[in-house]
Design an enzyme around this catalytic site. Structure first.
Site, PDB file in Angstrom:
ATOM      1  N   GLY A 164       0.805  -1.219   0.000  1.00 53.19           N
ATOM      2  CA  GLY A 164       0.000   0.000   0.000  1.00 53.19           C
ATOM      3  C   GLY A 164       0.833   1.260   0.000  1.00 53.19           C
ATOM      4  N   GLY A 208      -0.343   8.188   1.286  1.00 51.28           N
ATOM      5  CA  GLY A 208      -0.354   8.220   2.746  1.00 51.28           C
ATOM      6  C   GLY A 208       0.856   7.629   3.421  1.00 51.28           C
ATOM      7  N   ILE A 209       0.597   6.855   4.460  1.00 56.75           N
ATOM      8  CA  ILE A 209       1.642   6.271   5.278  1.00 56.75           C
ATOM      9  C   ILE A 209       2.594   5.413   4.455  1.00 56.75           C
ATOM     10  CG2 ILE A 209       2.076   4.584   7.106  1.00 56.75           C
ATOM     11  CD1 ILE A 209      -0.418   5.596   8.509  1.00 56.75           C
ATOM     12  N   ASP A 256      -2.781  -7.450  -5.153  1.00 57.91           N
ATOM     13  CA  ASP A 256      -4.138  -7.181  -4.689  1.00 57.91           C
ATOM     14  C   ASP A 256      -4.374  -8.066  -3.479  1.00 57.91           C
ATOM     15  OD1 ASP A 256      -6.815  -6.887  -4.177  1.00 57.91           O
ATOM     16  OD2 ASP A 256      -7.496  -7.407  -6.195  1.00 57.91           O
ATOM     17  N   LEU A 257      -4.334  -7.460  -2.306  1.00 53.63           N
ATOM     18  CA  LEU A 257      -4.434  -8.234  -1.068  1.00 53.63           C
ATOM     19  C   LEU A 257      -5.800  -8.872  -0.851  1.00 53.63           C
ATOM     20  CD1 LEU A 257      -2.378  -5.776   1.089  1.00 53.63           C
ATOM     21  CD2 LEU A 257      -1.845  -8.212   0.885  1.00 53.63           C
ATOM     22  N   ASN A 263       1.132  -2.723   5.505  1.00 60.42           N
ATOM     23  CA  ASN A 263       0.545  -1.410   5.732  1.00 60.42           C
ATOM     24  C   ASN A 263      -0.799  -1.198   5.041  1.00 60.42           C
ATOM     25  OD1 ASN A 263       0.551   1.710   5.993  1.00 60.42           O
ATOM     26  ND2 ASN A 263       0.651   1.360   3.775  1.00 60.42           N
ATOM     27  N   THR A 269      -8.877  -8.012   2.890  1.00 59.71           N
ATOM     28  CA  THR A 269      -7.796  -7.093   2.499  1.00 59.71           C
ATOM     29  C   THR A 269      -6.869  -6.765   3.656  1.00 59.71           C
ATOM     30  OG1 THR A 269      -9.244  -6.091   0.832  1.00 59.71           O
ATOM     31  CG2 THR A 269      -7.302  -4.826   1.512  1.00 59.71           C
ATOM     32  N   SER A 271      -4.671  -0.446  14.170  1.00 54.95           N
ATOM     33  CA  SER A 271      -5.407   0.767  14.540  1.00 54.95           C
ATOM     34  C   SER A 271      -6.030   0.612  15.915  1.00 54.95           C
ATOM     35  CB  SER A 271      -6.510   1.027  13.507  1.00 54.95           C
ATOM     36  OG  SER A 271      -7.402   2.026  13.962  1.00 54.95           O
ATOM     37  N   TYR A 305     -24.019  -6.864   9.291  1.00 53.42           N
ATOM     38  CA  TYR A 305     -22.781  -6.137   8.978  1.00 53.42           C
ATOM     39  C   TYR A 305     -22.835  -4.688   9.463  1.00 53.42           C
ATOM     40  CZ  TYR A 305     -18.967  -4.131   6.177  1.00 53.42           C
ATOM     41  OH  TYR A 305     -17.820  -3.489   5.767  1.00 53.42           O
TER      42      TYR A 305
END
Length: 262
Positions: free
Chosen positions: A28, A32-33, A80-81, A107, A128, A162, A184
């Site tokens: 990823g 961003g990160i 593609d995770l 990540n 993912t 997180s 969900y």
């Protein structure tokens, strides 16, 4: 005391660290990160493999890093995770490259998406954020063990997780309802995937230590970072408990994020 704080940048924390001869895979890395992680690792001499879904965006990131750091070693490979076939293909291609692997940073992730099933018919956030990374780590672990032994340097596996793992409340991961659309809740599903990342790192760390392998496995919460992972039009409103917690905190920018190489 380290002398660093929540406002310290990754570049500041890694000052004086030399990663020449090391290879890292970072998932990823197109924003961003992940982008900043790849940049700082490359700055410290690490050969960075960006594992990405969007190779066009990865090419742009690669060119940007090379403009700043002409001597950087930065490559990208498609991953593609959410697809276990893609994860297996990536691992096979990396193994064929003959490169060592010293650092694996899991990540990539998605946040509070509407109910969707992956190509393998698994809820998309769990597939993912967790399952793809779990399989990737497992497939690359032998290479990491050999690399740690050959280099005499400690290998690192890092799961970016997180504080949102708390959204599972006291229920934890409800395995028999992961694919249940009727029950969900997008933020709770996100929390389940992040809790799974933590449990994965904890169990892996214990097994590596028991086996005497010179690799550490850790999970980290980078803090409240200003990135584009949160899309209100997709994720909806942030849970009240998160707002109550982060409303009292200063949001960090992307540079003030990780101490992955220290």
């Amino acid at each position: 005391m380290s002398g660093f704080s929540s406002t310290s940048t990754a570049e500041e924390v890694t000052q004086g660290i030399h990663g020449t001869g090391l290879t890292a895979i970072v998932t990823g890395t197109t924003h961003g990160i992940g982008t900043e992680t790849a940049r700082v690792l490359a700055l410290r001499g690490v050969h960075v493999i960006m594992a990405v879904r969007n190779t066009i965006a990865a090419k742009t990131v690669q060119e940007t890093i090379l403009e700043e750091i002409p001597t950087a070693k930065v490559d990208f490979m498609e991953l593609d995770l959410s697809s276990m076939a893609s994860v297996r293909k990536f691992a096979s291609e990396f193994q064929s490259s003959g490169l060592p692997l010293n650092i694996l940073i899991n990540n990539a992730g998605i946040l509070a998406t509407p109910f969707t099933l992956s190509k393998d018919n698994i809820e998309l956030q769990f597939a993912t954020n967790y399952l793809g990374h779990f399989l990737l780590t497992n497939l690359l672990l032998d290479i990491m063990k050999k690399s740690a032994s050959a280099s005499k340097q400690e290998g690192r596996i890092i799961n970016v997780t997180s504080g949102g793992h708390r959204y599972t409340y006291s229920e934890g991961i409800i395995f028999d309802k992961i694919n249940d659309e009727s029950s969900y809740e997008n933020w709770r599903a996100y929390g389940q995937s992040k809790l799974a990342n933590i449990l994965h790192a904890n169990e892996l760390a214990m097994r590596l230590k028991e086996d005497g392998v010179n690799i550490t496995a850790n999970s980290l919460h980078p803090g409240a970072i200003i990135t584009n992972i949160y899309k209100p039009e997709i994720s909806g409103s942030v849970p009240t408990e998160l707002m109550n917690k982060f409303g009292k905190m200063v949001m960090k920018n992307i540079q003030q994020l990780l101490q992955i190489s220290s």
